[in-house]
Design a protein around this motif. Structure first.
Motif, PDB file in Angstrom:
ATOM      1  N   ALA A   1      12.494  73.488  11.066  1.00 55.14           N
ATOM      2  CA  ALA A   1      12.265  73.642  12.505  1.00 55.14           C
ATOM      3  C   ALA A   1      10.956  74.364  12.809  1.00 55.14           C
ATOM      4  CB  ALA A   1      13.439  74.391  13.133  1.00 55.14           C
ATOM      5  N   SER A   2      10.453  75.129  11.859  1.00 54.48           N
ATOM      6  CA  SER A   2       9.218  75.874  12.068  1.00 54.48           C
ATOM      7  C   SER A   2       7.961  75.070  11.742  1.00 54.48           C
ATOM      8  CB  SER A   2       9.232  77.148  11.217  1.00 54.48           C
ATOM      9  OG  SER A   2       9.358  76.808   9.829  1.00 54.48           O
ATOM     10  N   HIS A   3       8.113  73.858  11.261  1.00 53.07           N
ATOM     11  CA  HIS A   3       6.957  73.071  10.834  1.00 53.07           C
ATOM     12  C   HIS A   3       6.157  72.588  12.041  1.00 53.07           C
ATOM     13  CE1 HIS A   3       4.550  70.040   8.758  1.00 53.07           C
ATOM     14  NE2 HIS A   3       4.900  70.634   7.624  1.00 53.07           N
ATOM     15  N   SER A   4       4.841  72.526  11.892  1.00 52.94           N
ATOM     16  CA  SER A   4       3.970  72.144  13.000  1.00 52.94           C
ATOM     17  C   SER A   4       4.213  70.715  13.481  1.00 52.94           C
ATOM     18  CB  SER A   4       2.501  72.307  12.594  1.00 52.94           C
ATOM     19  OG  SER A   4       2.211  71.488  11.460  1.00 52.94           O
ATOM     20  N   LEU A   5       4.728  69.838  12.617  1.00 48.02           N
ATOM     21  CA  LEU A   5       4.918  68.441  13.000  1.00 48.02           C
ATOM     22  C   LEU A   5       6.086  68.222  13.953  1.00 48.02           C
ATOM     23  CD1 LEU A   5       4.317  66.606   9.584  1.00 48.02           C
ATOM     24  CD2 LEU A   5       2.800  66.660  11.565  1.00 48.02           C
ATOM     25  N   VAL A   6       6.956  69.199  14.107  1.00 47.06           N
ATOM     26  CA  VAL A   6       8.125  68.986  14.969  1.00 47.06           C
ATOM     27  C   VAL A   6       7.733  68.873  16.442  1.00 47.06           C
ATOM     28  CG1 VAL A   6       9.668  70.158  13.342  1.00 47.06           C
ATOM     29  CG2 VAL A   6       8.625  71.455  15.213  1.00 47.06           C
ATOM     30  N   ASP A   7       6.522  69.255  16.799  1.00 55.30           N
ATOM     31  CA  ASP A   7       6.077  69.131  18.186  1.00 55.30           C
ATOM     32  C   ASP A   7       5.583  67.715  18.503  1.00 55.30           C
ATOM     33  OD1 ASP A   7       6.609  71.796  18.760  1.00 55.30           O
ATOM     34  OD2 ASP A   7       4.649  72.450  18.024  1.00 55.30           O
ATOM     35  N   ARG A   8       5.439  66.878  17.485  1.00 56.21           N
ATOM     36  CA  ARG A   8       4.973  65.510  17.709  1.00 56.21           C
ATOM     37  C   ARG A   8       6.147  64.587  18.017  1.00 56.21           C
ATOM     38  NH1 ARG A   8       0.263  64.199  13.241  1.00 56.21           N
ATOM     39  NH2 ARG A   8      -0.879  66.185  13.412  1.00 56.21           N
TER      40      ARG A   8
ATOM     41  N   GLN B   1      15.642  73.455   4.742  1.00 54.27           N
ATOM     42  CA  GLN B   1      15.742  74.675   5.548  1.00 54.27           C
ATOM     43  C   GLN B   1      14.892  75.803   4.968  1.00 54.27           C
ATOM     44  OE1 GLN B   1      20.063  74.925   5.301  1.00 54.27           O
ATOM     45  NE2 GLN B   1      20.246  74.534   7.495  1.00 54.27           N
ATOM     46  N   LEU B   2      14.799  75.848   3.646  1.00 48.95           N
ATOM     47  CA  LEU B   2      14.037  76.899   2.975  1.00 48.95           C
ATOM     48  C   LEU B   2      12.544  76.583   2.900  1.00 48.95           C
ATOM     49  CD1 LEU B   2      16.502  77.638   0.021  1.00 48.95           C
ATOM     50  CD2 LEU B   2      16.128  79.029   2.075  1.00 48.95           C
ATOM     51  N   GLY B   3      12.144  75.453   3.458  1.00 42.60           N
ATOM     52  CA  GLY B   3      10.730  75.107   3.494  1.00 42.60           C
ATOM     53  C   GLY B   3      10.188  74.526   2.205  1.00 42.60           C
ATOM     54  N   GLU B   4      11.055  73.969   1.351  1.00 45.10           N
ATOM     55  CA  GLU B   4      10.605  73.439   0.070  1.00 45.10           C
ATOM     56  C   GLU B   4      10.131  71.991   0.163  1.00 45.10           C
ATOM     57  OE1 GLU B   4      13.407  74.074  -3.062  1.00 45.10           O
ATOM     58  OE2 GLU B   4      13.797  76.165  -2.487  1.00 45.10           O
ATOM     59  N   GLY B   5      10.259  71.372   1.323  1.00 42.75           N
ATOM     60  CA  GLY B   5       9.851  69.988   1.487  1.00 42.75           C
ATOM     61  C   GLY B   5      10.617  69.345   2.621  1.00 42.75           C
ATOM     62  N   PHE B   6      10.669  68.006   2.604  1.00 41.63           N
ATOM     63  CA  PHE B   6      11.415  67.285   3.633  1.00 41.63           C
ATOM     64  C   PHE B   6      12.194  66.161   2.967  1.00 41.63           C
ATOM     65  CE2 PHE B   6       7.742  64.639   3.043  1.00 41.63           C
ATOM     66  CZ  PHE B   6       8.150  63.343   3.324  1.00 41.63           C
ATOM     67  N   THR B   7      13.144  65.589   3.692  1.00 39.15           N
ATOM     68  CA  THR B   7      13.880  64.436   3.204  1.00 39.15           C
ATOM     69  C   THR B   7      13.949  63.411   4.321  1.00 39.15           C
ATOM     70  OG1 THR B   7      15.848  63.751   1.958  1.00 39.15           O
ATOM     71  CG2 THR B   7      16.200  65.241   3.822  1.00 39.15           C
TER      72      THR B   7
ATOM     73  N   GLU C   1      21.257  72.909  11.032  1.00 41.72           N
ATOM     74  CA  GLU C   1      20.666  74.126  11.572  1.00 41.72           C
ATOM     75  C   GLU C   1      19.291  74.405  10.960  1.00 41.72           C
ATOM     76  OE1 GLU C   1      21.904  78.853  12.144  1.00 41.72           O
ATOM     77  OE2 GLU C   1      23.198  77.474  11.059  1.00 41.72           O
ATOM     78  N   SER C   2      18.371  74.867  11.809  1.00 42.99           N
ATOM     79  CA  SER C   2      17.004  75.258  11.400  1.00 42.99           C
ATOM     80  C   SER C   2      16.161  74.087  10.911  1.00 42.99           C
ATOM     81  CB  SER C   2      17.043  76.345  10.303  1.00 42.99           C
ATOM     82  OG  SER C   2      17.741  77.489  10.760  1.00 42.99           O
ATOM     83  N   THR C   3      16.533  72.869  11.288  1.00 44.78           N
ATOM     84  CA  THR C   3      15.752  71.681  10.941  1.00 44.78           C
ATOM     85  C   THR C   3      15.673  70.769  12.157  1.00 44.78           C
ATOM     86  OG1 THR C   3      17.642  70.363  10.204  1.00 44.78           O
ATOM     87  CG2 THR C   3      16.566  71.757   8.557  1.00 44.78           C
ATOM     88  N   MET C   4      14.783  69.794  12.092  1.00 45.01           N
ATOM     89  CA  MET C   4      14.687  68.785  13.139  1.00 45.01           C
ATOM     90  C   MET C   4      14.410  67.425  12.515  1.00 45.01           C
ATOM     91  SD  MET C   4      12.659  70.427  16.401  1.00 45.01           S
ATOM     92  CE  MET C   4      12.953  68.891  17.303  1.00 45.01           C
ATOM     93  N   TRP C   5      15.048  66.399  13.069  1.00 50.72           N
ATOM     94  CA  TRP C   5      14.780  65.024  12.670  1.00 50.72           C
ATOM     95  C   TRP C   5      13.644  64.482  13.533  1.00 50.72           C
ATOM     96  CZ3 TRP C   5      16.864  62.947   8.453  1.00 50.72           C
ATOM     97  CH2 TRP C   5      18.115  63.406   7.997  1.00 50.72           C
TER      98      TRP C   5
END
Length: 313
Positions: A174-181, A236-242, A255-259
């Motif tokens: 959820a904290s990643h910069s790409l979630v605003d796109r 969630q721990l910021g190790e990558g994405f799926t 929780e703490s993520t976004m699709w």
């Protein structure tokens, strides 16, 4: 070569290469080294004094003599396997056995099953996951009546149609910069790590899709000996994405993520149904007809224009 189990073993390698179109993918499905597949196919060709395969950087394909020989031998081979399989006589004519290979189902599949159930209430369903390396054999040996999988194109000696498409979504912290796109492309993710859960039977995603992504400058792929819940924790721990198909992403909040939806090349998954034309169950073709009708009535699917289904044999 004597007519014993060794001949059957060599034939198994050749059939795996036919089904997967690649020695590497055949080796992965059989859980052996690629060199082992190649070596045993050469032994078979030397015994037959026939070149079965043409080989190039894209994989392997049957020569004309090889295709003629394989077409004759395959039915005898699979019939022999069935003769030693105590499950062969245990097939319920009133049960449709459906396999899902790296496919979660989605609204389209739920819809055709519901529609089929209303038309043919006397037929029940058995639905199970099937590994990528086993679904084709399961159809040919009638352990499964029909399999839904990613679109690999025409399937040798089977009937198939593409029935629906789903956009792919990526799960980001959820904290990643790409979630605003509103959408993201694979190029946006090039510096990240794509986490792929690997179960006992291999990766839970479409391997060909992952290979296409890697070949077009996409993110690094990291396989994880973990289930999908553990992979979500890593996200969630910021190790990558799926990633997942839209039908999963729309119904799974973590929780703490976004699709986020993908856009551009390799952002849509096409789902193909595969079945055996000689399967004696009438319910197989009835289910195909229901799916065909629903596909024709659906102008779009998951934000993607649905392609007109095309049959291949």
């Amino acid at each position: 070569m004597t007519p014993n189990g060794n001949a059957l073993r060599l034939l198994a390698y050749a059939l795996a290469a036919v089904d997967h179109g690649s020695l590497r993918r055949a080796a992965r499905a059989m859980r052996v080294r690629e060199s082992s597949v190649s070596r045993n196919i050469v032994k078979l060709e030397q015994h037959l004094e026939v070149q079965l395969f043409e080989r190039d950087v894209r994989g392997v394909r049957l020569t004309e003599p090889g295709r003629a020989w394989i077409d004759v031998v395959r039915a005898h081979y699979e019939g022999l396997l069935d003769a030693f399989d105590d499950r062969v006589g245990d097939k319920d004519a009133k049960t449709l056995r459906i396999g899902l290979c790296c496919v979660r189902g989605g609204e389209f599949l739920r819809g055709i099953i519901a529609r089929f159930g209303s038309l043919y209430p006397d037929v029940s369903f058995s639905i199970e996951d099937v590994p990528a390396g086993r679904w084709l054999s399961a159809i040919r040996r009638r352990h499964l009546d029909l399999v839904f999988t990613h679109d690999f194109g025409a399937v040798p000696s089977c009937c198939s149609e593409v029935f629906w498409h789903e956009r792919l979504f990526v799960l980001l912290p959820a904290s990643h910069s790409l979630v605003d796109r509103p959408v993201v492309a694979w190029s946006d993710l090039a510096e990240m790590c794509l986490l792929v859960p690997v179960g006992p039977e291999g990766p839970l995603f479409d391997l060909r899709l992952l290979e296409r992504i890697a070949a077009t400058g996409g993110p690094a792929v990291q396989t994880c000996r973990a289930n999908q819940a553990t992979v979500a924790l890593k996200v969630q721990l910021g190790e990558g994405f799926t990633l997942a198909e839209e039908s999963c992403a729309r119904t799974t909040a973590i929780e703490s993520t976004m699709w986020k939806p993908l856009a551009g090349q390799n952002s849509v998954s096409s789902i193909r149904a595969v079945w055996l034309d000689s399967n004696p169950k009438r319910s197989v073709l009835r289910l195909v007809a229901v799916a065909r009708n629903r596909a024709g009535d659906t102008p779009s699917n998951s934000g993607t224009n649905a392609a007109r289904p095309g049959r291949s044999t």
